[in-house]
Design a protein around this motif. Structure first.
Motif, PDB file in Angstrom:
ATOM      1  N   ARG A   6       0.856  -1.174   0.000  1.00 26.07           N
ATOM      2  CA  ARG A   6       0.000   0.000   0.000  1.00 26.07           C
ATOM      3  C   ARG A   6       0.894   1.225   0.000  1.00 26.07           C
ATOM      4  O   ARG A   6       1.747   1.382   0.877  1.00 26.07           O
ATOM      5  CB  ARG A   6      -0.906  -0.009   1.239  1.00 26.07           C
ATOM      6  N   ASN A  80      -2.604  -6.790   4.751  1.00 25.89           N
ATOM      7  CA  ASN A  80      -3.666  -7.043   3.776  1.00 25.89           C
ATOM      8  C   ASN A  80      -4.391  -8.355   4.049  1.00 25.89           C
ATOM      9  O   ASN A  80      -3.830  -9.296   4.615  1.00 25.89           O
ATOM     10  CB  ASN A  80      -3.065  -7.126   2.359  1.00 25.89           C
ATOM     11  N   ARG A  82      -5.975 -11.325   1.792  1.00 26.93           N
ATOM     12  CA  ARG A  82      -5.800 -11.814   0.421  1.00 26.93           C
ATOM     13  C   ARG A  82      -6.818 -12.910   0.127  1.00 26.93           C
ATOM     14  O   ARG A  82      -7.059 -13.800   0.952  1.00 26.93           O
ATOM     15  CB  ARG A  82      -4.382 -12.344   0.222  1.00 26.93           C
ATOM     16  N   TRP A 192      -3.768   0.431  -6.082  1.00 23.54           N
ATOM     17  CA  TRP A 192      -4.713   0.503  -4.974  1.00 23.54           C
ATOM     18  C   TRP A 192      -5.815   1.516  -5.292  1.00 23.54           C
ATOM     19  O   TRP A 192      -5.536   2.613  -5.770  1.00 23.54           O
ATOM     20  CB  TRP A 192      -4.010   0.903  -3.689  1.00 23.54           C
ATOM     21  N   LEU A 259      -6.755  -8.139  -3.078  1.00 16.66           N
ATOM     22  CA  LEU A 259      -6.252  -7.684  -1.789  1.00 16.66           C
ATOM     23  C   LEU A 259      -7.140  -6.584  -1.229  1.00 16.66           C
ATOM     24  O   LEU A 259      -7.596  -5.707  -1.972  1.00 16.66           O
ATOM     25  CB  LEU A 259      -4.831  -7.124  -1.922  1.00 16.66           C
ATOM     26  N   THR A 261      -7.346  -3.830   2.316  1.00 16.84           N
ATOM     27  CA  THR A 261      -6.655  -3.312   3.493  1.00 16.84           C
ATOM     28  C   THR A 261      -7.411  -2.107   4.040  1.00 16.84           C
ATOM     29  O   THR A 261      -8.312  -1.570   3.380  1.00 16.84           O
ATOM     30  CB  THR A 261      -5.195  -2.935   3.147  1.00 16.84           C
TER      31      THR A 261
END
Length: 269
Positions: A6, A80, A82, A192, A259, A261
């Protein structure tokens, strides 16, 4: 395969602050600064490194036991969560694949958040969609809002869909097949993307939704709809992961992953 990092986790905090004032207008609430204005109260702030899969109410990892050698398909790695999807994976309905988590858990046991009729909720997070996770001609959902229970229909879906051959990401109210918004997927691949999703849980025409995507600090889409049905029965529960049909005719299906987060949950109070 290395996990993408990230770039700037603090952008999630900045995004939340920037949108807090505007969020009320999207769901028909008093503007910031007015007397007794409603505000977002944070109710959920898990970390992948600290909470792992304990952040969620349930885990649907290869529930048909179709690919035990690939397990776990869903796990925490660093900061994260996954979700791995392999071409051999099958759900209990063998025409589709599913690796998903549900709900917002705080702690253990039954301590999870319940979204009920009349409440307004918001989830913010960042997602990394690799170029291997493509839009398809049939359904590929990466977020759903559903009534818990087997056989229940989705209420809201965030999907990767091919439209006239173009890859797009969209948000739909599945109950009445209402498109809230749609934008190109290609510019969001391999980076992202920040997501801000808001829902007022309402029956008939009492509900509303807002969907915001940001990439690289710029707003990609900000779409909303009020006067809509966002409730079936009991409660609404979020789902994240990959849930896709094997009926795609574009040749887009392959081994892939997703992913997530910086997951956060807020209630309007």
């Amino acid at each position: 395969m290395s996990t993408p990092k990230r770039a700037n986790a603090s952008r999630r905090t900045l995004l939340g602050a920037a949108l807090a004032g505007a969020a009320g207008a999207a769901v028909g609430l008093p503007a910031a600064g007015t007397a007794h204005a409603a505000s977002w109260q944070q109710k959920w702030a898990p970390s992948a490194s600290g909470d792992g899969l304990g952040a969620f109410e349930t885990i649907e990892d290869d529930r048909a036991d179709s690919h035990p050698s690939g397990a776990p398909h869903i796990y925490a790695t660093g900061n994260n969560w996954r979700f791995n999807m392999h071409m051999v994976d099958r759900d209990t309905s063998t025409d589709r694949q599913r690796q998903e988590v549900t709900g917002l858990r705080n702690g253990s046991g039954s301590n999870y958040l319940k979204w009920t009729q009349g409440q307004t909720w918001r989830v913010t997070y960042s997602m990394y969609i690799p170029s291997s996770l493509k839009a398809t001609t049939t359904f590929t959902h990466i977020m759903q809002m559903k009534q818990p229970g087997s056989g229940t229909s989705p209420i809201v879906v965030q999907s990767l869909r091919r439209v006239n051959g173009k890859q797009t990401i969209e948000l739909k109210l599945a109950i009445d097949d209402i498109l809230i918004g749609r934008t190109d997927l290609d510019p969001l691949h391999d980076k992202w993307t920040d997501v801000d999703f808001q829902i007022k849980v309402g029956n008939g025409s009492a509900g509303s939704v807002r969907w915001i995507l940001k990439s690289g600090g710029s707003t990609v889409i900000d779409a909303s709809k009020s006067g809509v049905d966002t409730f079936l029965a009991d409660r609404v529960r979020p789902k994240w992961g990959i849930y896709r049909s094997l009926g795609d005719t574009s040749g887009s299906l392959q081994d892939t992953y997703l992913l997530l987060t910086d997951l956060r949950g807020y209630q309007l109070a």
